[in-house]
Scaffold this motif. Structure first.
Motif, PDB file in Angstrom:
ATOM      1  N   TYR B 166       0.839  -1.202   0.000  1.00  0.00           N
ATOM      2  CA  TYR B 166       0.000   0.000   0.000  1.00  0.00           C
ATOM      3  C   TYR B 166       0.875   1.254   0.000  1.00  0.00           C
ATOM      4  CZ  TYR B 166      -3.180   3.680   1.237  1.00  0.00           C
ATOM      5  OH  TYR B 166      -3.881   4.858   1.213  1.00  0.00           O
ATOM      6  N   ASN B 178      -6.739   4.388   1.814  1.00  0.00           N
ATOM      7  CA  ASN B 178      -6.675   2.991   2.266  1.00  0.00           C
ATOM      8  C   ASN B 178      -7.203   1.996   1.238  1.00  0.00           C
ATOM      9  OD1 ASN B 178      -5.528   3.641   4.741  1.00  0.00           O
ATOM     10  ND2 ASN B 178      -7.528   4.122   5.628  1.00  0.00           N
ATOM     11  N   ARG B 179      -6.954   2.316   0.010  1.00  0.00           N
ATOM     12  CA  ARG B 179      -7.457   1.458  -1.047  1.00  0.00           C
ATOM     13  C   ARG B 179      -6.424   1.473  -2.174  1.00  0.00           C
ATOM     14  NH1 ARG B 179     -12.647   0.324  -3.356  1.00  0.00           N
ATOM     15  NH2 ARG B 179     -13.548   0.989  -1.380  1.00  0.00           N
ATOM     16  N   ILE B 213      -8.838  -6.185   6.431  1.00  0.00           N
ATOM     17  CA  ILE B 213      -8.719  -5.829   5.028  1.00  0.00           C
ATOM     18  C   ILE B 213      -9.757  -6.606   4.208  1.00  0.00           C
ATOM     19  CG2 ILE B 213      -6.230  -5.456   5.141  1.00  0.00           C
ATOM     20  CD1 ILE B 213      -6.688  -8.368   3.318  1.00  0.00           C
ATOM     21  N   LEU B 220      -7.357  -4.083  -3.067  1.00  0.00           N
ATOM     22  CA  LEU B 220      -7.162  -4.211  -1.626  1.00  0.00           C
ATOM     23  C   LEU B 220      -7.783  -3.014  -0.931  1.00  0.00           C
ATOM     24  CD1 LEU B 220      -5.610  -5.523   0.857  1.00  0.00           C
ATOM     25  CD2 LEU B 220      -3.826  -3.845   0.388  1.00  0.00           C
ATOM     26  N   ILE B 222      -8.075  -1.483   2.817  1.00  0.00           N
ATOM     27  CA  ILE B 222      -7.612  -1.617   4.196  1.00  0.00           C
ATOM     28  C   ILE B 222      -8.662  -0.988   5.101  1.00  0.00           C
ATOM     29  CG2 ILE B 222      -5.807  -0.999   5.836  1.00  0.00           C
ATOM     30  CD1 ILE B 222      -3.865  -0.930   3.435  1.00  0.00           C
ATOM     31  N   TRP B 225      -6.271   0.404   9.181  1.00  0.00           N
ATOM     32  CA  TRP B 225      -4.837   0.602   8.985  1.00  0.00           C
ATOM     33  C   TRP B 225      -4.052   0.455  10.285  1.00  0.00           C
ATOM     34  CZ3 TRP B 225      -1.113   0.662   5.483  1.00  0.00           C
ATOM     35  CH2 TRP B 225       0.110   1.247   5.812  1.00  0.00           C
ATOM     36  N   LEU B 228      -3.736  -3.071  11.276  1.00  0.00           N
ATOM     37  CA  LEU B 228      -2.878  -3.773  10.316  1.00  0.00           C
ATOM     38  C   LEU B 228      -1.409  -3.520  10.650  1.00  0.00           C
ATOM     39  CD1 LEU B 228      -3.219  -5.469   7.667  1.00  0.00           C
ATOM     40  CD2 LEU B 228      -2.777  -3.361   6.413  1.00  0.00           C
TER      41      LEU B 228
END
Lengths: 247, 247
Positions: B166, B178-179, B213, B220, B222, B225, B228
């Motif tokens: 990412y 977040n993508r 996720i 993807l 997320i 975050w 993660l």
DNA sequence: CGCTAATTTGACCTGGATCAACTACGGTGG
DNA sequence: CCACCGTAGTTGATCCAGGTCAAATTAGCG
């Protein structure tokens, strides 16, 4: 073997000459590098994770390793280093260290100011190229370790590691006759391979039982090189050594 | 995002600018590089293990990976590459490839003759330094993968990989909110992590179930975050990006 | 719609981890 | 010369993360 008549930085010359050819001029320039010699104890940090380096550290004698500590006290060793290696050479270009570097045995090292290295490489582009070459081989070694950890059994992985460490020592005159120094504990071996030290112990016993190798008292004896190479599926090309490029 | 008005080699400029600062002069010199643009299919070899390279390959669009096949058809992927990466840059200094390099998706690449690269780096030592910098970051990524494979659980390892992919995409403007795109199969993921694809599938389901996720249709997302990063014990410093050096 | 590649599921198995002693050995000090 | 101690190496019992096998389901895509 090093003699008392050798230049102190001879291990570096020998290392580079195992990869490529140095001109007389280049050799002299390298030997002209300023350095501070230091005797270190075993298991002593040389550079710590997070440090900003202003000099680099050439191993003259003994063993060192690069490693990183992660949560729960787990440790991963990335690489072992012997005479002639400059484990933190990359610090010359990225001063912020993202991992540590420590001795494994008592060792002698030479600290060389980045300044002096930059001056050397600016004056001799051939030397610069050879140092880069060395760093790229280093990256190639990482890739092999990745393969070993990802896709090989513990047994095969350790066989591969022994092949590598023997050939690297041989290339700089530290090994011959299928015998070399290997002054690391089974715990170190475990941290390098990602295995538990108990399992490392059992694999070593199995190798001994099968007449592959003997590792005792810091000495590795390879009893059956061909078989070791076979199980490790070892192809030494990645070490890019001038002689014996292929095992 | 790239627009039709961008210079074709813009991805490379963008990549280097994510790491360091380029002068106008350097940017122009890079854009002046001669190149051959090629559209490639998915899963197509670009450079094969054992090849001797005389040009290097810049990814302009799509994904690629470096890998090595070992006995019994097992494969280990070393690294994923996106727009702006030159996966075989090291071929400039060690022409003999010790691994392969292939597209994962349909991709557009630019082949740049080694000759031209050497000319560029000779004329602009700053560009040379920045390319080296990039290669050293690459080596740092290998070290992180080593840690993940050696000392982390499958779950944590995959979390770490997603953080890395990412941030690397974000740094070159290919991800936000977040993508990001993640056009790789679970088998690819397995070959990169050293896991079996069945287990990769189960870990992905667990991550989905825990709201960490979502990975579906090559995208993807997320969801969390911070969590993660926490489970991956991720510290982005090793990517040496100019902005957001720390996750 | 039909094919193929990708993902998912379930059952079962194993390599290697973990835990907990125990042994061997090289100092070191008395 | 021996008792002591710390480090490194061994062993056995037990456990589990992740592998393997095989079949089913789903997604893309021409």
């Amino acid at each position: 073997m090093a003699t008392e008549f050798d230049h102190p930085l001879q291990p570096l010359v020998r290392k580079l000459e195992s990869l490529t050819i140095l001109s007389d001029e280049e050799r002299e320039a390298i030997q002209g590098l300023p350095f501070k010699r230091r005797a270190l104890n075993a298991r002593q940090d040389v550079v710590r994770d997070g440090d900003t380096a202003s000099q680099c550290c050439l191993v003259l004698e003994g063993w060192a390793c690069r490693y990183k500590i992660i949560r729960e006290g787990k440790r991963q060793i990335f690489s072992f280093h012997i005479a002639g290696d400059i484990p933190d050479l990359q610090g010359l270009h990225i001063p912020l260290m993202d991992h540590g570097f420590a001795t494994m045995t008592t060792a002698t090292v030479a600290f060389i100011p980045h300044e002096a290295m930059r001056d050397l490489t600016a004056r001799f582009s051939g030397v610069a190229a050879k140092l880069w070459h060395d760093m790229l081989v280093d990256a190639g070694i990482f890739r092999q370790w990745l393969i070993c950890m990802g896709r090989r059994s513990a047994y095969d992985q350790m066989a591969h590691l022994f092949c590598e460490l023997y050939l690297r020592q041989e290339a700089v005159g530290l090994a011959a006759d299928n015998r070399c120094s290997m002054p690391i504990t089974q715990v170190d071996l475990a941290d390098a391979t990602g295995l538990s030290y108990v399992h490392v112990n059992r694999v070593l016993q199995e190798m001994r039982a099968k007449g592959l190798i003997t590792l005792r008292g810091g000495v590795l004896v390879i009893e059956d090189w061909d078989e070791l190479v076979r199980v490790a599926e070892f192809d030494g090309a990645y070490l890019h050594q001038r002689k014996r490029a292929v095992a």
